[in-house]
Design an enzyme around this catalytic site. Structure first.
Site, PDB file in Angstrom:
ATOM      1  N   TYR A  59      -4.951  13.211  33.806  1.00 29.47           N
ATOM      2  CA  TYR A  59      -4.086  12.033  33.947  1.00 29.47           C
ATOM      3  C   TYR A  59      -4.939  10.763  34.015  1.00 29.47           C
ATOM      4  O   TYR A  59      -4.737   9.816  33.246  1.00 29.47           O
ATOM      5  CB  TYR A  59      -3.231  12.182  35.212  1.00 29.47           C
ATOM      6  CG  TYR A  59      -2.539  10.903  35.652  1.00 29.47           C
ATOM      7  CD1 TYR A  59      -1.471  10.388  34.938  1.00 29.47           C
ATOM      8  CD2 TYR A  59      -2.967  10.200  36.792  1.00 29.47           C
ATOM      9  CE1 TYR A  59      -0.848   9.199  35.330  1.00 29.47           C
ATOM     10  CE2 TYR A  59      -2.360   9.022  37.188  1.00 29.47           C
ATOM     11  CZ  TYR A  59      -1.297   8.529  36.456  1.00 29.47           C
ATOM     12  OH  TYR A  59      -0.688   7.355  36.844  1.00 29.47           O
TER      13      TYR A  59
HETATM   14  N1  LIG Z   1       3.897   6.040  40.998  1.00 34.49           N
HETATM   15  C1  LIG Z   1       2.604   5.767  41.196  1.00 34.49           C
HETATM   16  O1  LIG Z   1       2.049   6.012  42.276  1.00 34.49           O
HETATM   17  C2  LIG Z   1       1.798   5.121  40.091  1.00 34.49           C
HETATM   18  C3  LIG Z   1       0.533   4.612  40.396  1.00 34.49           C
HETATM   19  C4  LIG Z   1      -0.235   4.036  39.383  1.00 34.49           C
HETATM   20  C5  LIG Z   1       0.276   3.964  38.087  1.00 34.49           C
HETATM   21  N2  LIG Z   1       1.507   4.473  37.825  1.00 34.49           N
HETATM   22  C6  LIG Z   1       1.994   4.414  36.433  1.00 34.49           C
HETATM   23  O2  LIG Z   1       3.253   3.740  36.384  1.00 34.49           O
HETATM   24  C7  LIG Z   1       4.063   4.334  35.367  1.00 34.49           C
HETATM   25  C8  LIG Z   1       5.400   4.762  35.944  1.00 34.49           C
HETATM   26  O3  LIG Z   1       5.186   5.659  37.026  1.00 34.49           O
HETATM   27  P1  LIG Z   1       6.387   6.367  37.802  1.00 34.49           P
HETATM   28  O4  LIG Z   1       5.902   6.671  39.149  1.00 34.49           O
HETATM   29  O5  LIG Z   1       7.640   5.576  37.617  1.00 34.49           O
HETATM   30  O6  LIG Z   1       6.469   7.728  36.986  1.00 34.49           O
HETATM   31  P2  LIG Z   1       7.712   8.706  36.719  1.00 34.49           P
HETATM   32  O7  LIG Z   1       7.130  10.033  36.381  1.00 34.49           O
HETATM   33  O8  LIG Z   1       8.698   8.615  37.810  1.00 34.49           O
HETATM   34  O9  LIG Z   1       8.364   8.051  35.412  1.00 34.49           O
HETATM   35  C9  LIG Z   1       7.807   8.216  34.119  1.00 34.49           C
HETATM   36  C10 LIG Z   1       8.952   8.179  33.123  1.00 34.49           C
HETATM   37  O10 LIG Z   1       8.395   8.370  31.813  1.00 34.49           O
HETATM   38  C11 LIG Z   1       9.246   9.242  31.083  1.00 34.49           C
HETATM   39  N3  LIG Z   1       8.473   9.904  30.024  1.00 34.49           N
HETATM   40  C12 LIG Z   1       7.497  10.860  30.183  1.00 34.49           C
HETATM   41  N4  LIG Z   1       7.054  11.237  28.979  1.00 34.49           N
HETATM   42  C13 LIG Z   1       7.721  10.501  28.053  1.00 34.49           C
HETATM   43  C14 LIG Z   1       7.692  10.456  26.639  1.00 34.49           C
HETATM   44  N5  LIG Z   1       6.880  11.263  25.924  1.00 34.49           N
HETATM   45  N6  LIG Z   1       8.534   9.598  25.992  1.00 34.49           N
HETATM   46  C15 LIG Z   1       9.380   8.802  26.689  1.00 34.49           C
HETATM   47  N7  LIG Z   1       9.459   8.806  28.044  1.00 34.49           N
HETATM   48  C16 LIG Z   1       8.624   9.652  28.716  1.00 34.49           C
HETATM   49  C17 LIG Z   1       9.776  10.222  32.118  1.00 34.49           C
HETATM   50  O11 LIG Z   1      10.973  10.869  31.695  1.00 34.49           O
HETATM   51  C18 LIG Z   1       9.974   9.303  33.336  1.00 34.49           C
HETATM   52  O12 LIG Z   1      11.289   8.783  33.383  1.00 34.49           O
HETATM   53  C19 LIG Z   1       3.265   5.489  34.794  1.00 34.49           C
HETATM   54  O13 LIG Z   1       2.626   5.069  33.600  1.00 34.49           O
HETATM   55  C20 LIG Z   1       2.244   5.791  35.866  1.00 34.49           C
HETATM   56  O14 LIG Z   1       1.077   6.350  35.337  1.00 34.49           O
HETATM   57  C21 LIG Z   1       2.275   5.038  38.787  1.00 34.49           C
END
Ligand SMILES: NC(=O)c1ccc[n+]([C@@H]2O[C@H](COP(=O)([O-])OP(=O)(O)OC[C@H]3O[C@@H](n4cnc5c(N)ncnc54)[C@H](O)[C@@H]3O)[C@@H](O)[C@H]2O)c1
Length: 315
Positions: free
Chosen positions: A146
């Site tokens: 990741y």
């Molecule tokens: N939550 C955290 O702690 C955190 C921290 C740092 C960065 N981020 C980044 O922020 C972003 C959002 O995180 P989150 O916590 O909301 O994650 P999450 O897993 O809740 O949401 C991700 C969304 O992306 C969708 N998705 C996955 N693969 C896909 C694809 N191939 N095509 C279309 N949609 C797809 C999923 O269905 C989901 O709704 C991510 O890029 C994550 O890496 C999150």
């Protein structure tokens, strides 16, 4: 402004798409999500005052992506496989989605004339760092597929400003805490809240107790995503966090709301784990002030479980 949020049904996106409804300058909120995490509930009861469009599609599919970016001014590219431990046995697909999928969305956005592209990376690209780390730190040791895929995607996104002529900003974000309709519980604070609510012990490594890690409240994250619509230098990356907290501080906040929670301390399997601290001066120098409140957000998360009669909450 017309906004596309990829991954808009997730933990962050489900709250972000509702925040846009509060703004007069946002004309359209389009969401592209492939239901990888099955959060249909994120589409429930969206505010009726705003124009929402939903595309059930995949960022790996160029046709879906081209449809999604049409006539869009701002792209917030949240779609990703996000549960870092699960990516250890799923490296290829993680790179296909988190790196190749990002390239698809970015290239299609540039071609369609999108003005700005916001890309969330993660402070886990610092990996097993030591001491104070900031955006200039070059010795990065991402541990999971990741984090490795995010790090590779970062440089592609940064370079796109010069190579494709689209304004890009990379946000290296701390681990999110806080509630949303599409929230997930893989992340440290939320997972601990769930366990505490269910009367289960929290198992913590001894080495983690006093070492700081970067965390970001969901409200601060959304504030930062809106801040970078106009602020920040294109082609740059910024650490974004509410604060570096120790596990001790997180446990204390949970115990304040759920005092009966049992904590089990175990020996860390990682020898010589060094504390590190993520510096966020660069975003603060732009005038961004994080306001998140760990204690309040933990209280809100725990209260979601208050109707469970055999819970530990007594709220
Ligand atoms: N939550 C955290 O702690 C955190 C921290 C740092 C960065 N981020 C980044 O922020 C972003 C959002 O995180 P989150 O916590 O909301 O994650 P999450 O897993 O809740 O949401 C991700 C969304 O992306 C969708 N998705 C996955 N693969 C896909 C694809 N191939 N095509 C279309 N949609 C797809 C999923 O269905 C989901 O709704 C991510 O890029 C994550 O890496 C999150």
């Amino acid at each position: 402004m017309k906004v596309l949020v990829t991954g808009g049904l997730g933990h962050i996106g489900s709250k972000l798409i509702r925040e846009y409804a509060k703004r007069d300058d946002v004309e359209l909120v389009r969401v592209l999500d492939n239901f990888f995490v099955q959060r249909y509930c994120s589409l429930f009861d969206l505010p009726l005052n705003k124009k929402y469009e939903f595309i059930g599609g995949d960022i790996k599919n160029k046709e879906d992506v081209e449809k999604a970016v049409k006539d869009i001014d701002l792209v917030v590219h949240l779609a990703a496989i996000t549960d870092a431990p699960s990516t250890i046995n799923n490296e290829e697909e993680t790179f296909r989605v988190n790196l190749e999928g990002t390239k698809n969305v970015l290239e299609a956005s540039a071609k369609a004339g999108v003005k700005r592209f916001l890309f969330p990376s993660t402070t886990s690209v610092y990996g097993e760092a030591e001491g104070v780390v900031d955006e200039k730190t070059i010795d990065l040791k991402p541990a999971s597929p990741y984090a490795k895929a995010k790090l590779e995607a970062e440089s592609f996104v940064k370079n796109a400003y010069k190579e494709l002529g689209i304004e890009t900003i990379v946000l290296r974000k701390g681990t999110i805490f806080g509630t949303s309709i599409g929230m997930r519980f893989h992340t440290a604070v939320n997972k601990f809240c769930y366990l505490a609510a269910m009367n289960k012990p929290l198992t913590v490594w001894d080495s983690a107790l006093e070492s700081k890690r970067p965390y970001l409240s969901l409200d601060d994250d959304i504030k930062a995503l809106q801040f970078f619509e106009k602020n920040g230098s294109p082609g740059e990356l910024y650490n974004v966090l509410t604060k570096n907290y120790t596990m001790h501080e997180i446990i204390d906040a949970i115990k304040k709301h759920a005092p009966e929670t049992n904590i089990t301390i175990t020996k860390s399997p990682i020898l010589n784990q060094k504390p590190y601290h993520v510096d966020d001066r660069k975003i603060k120098e732009l005038g961004f002030v994080p306001e998140g409140n760990l204690d309040e957000d933990i209280g809100k998360t725990l209260r979601l479980f208050k109707a469970i009669q055999n819970s530990n909450l007594g709220i």
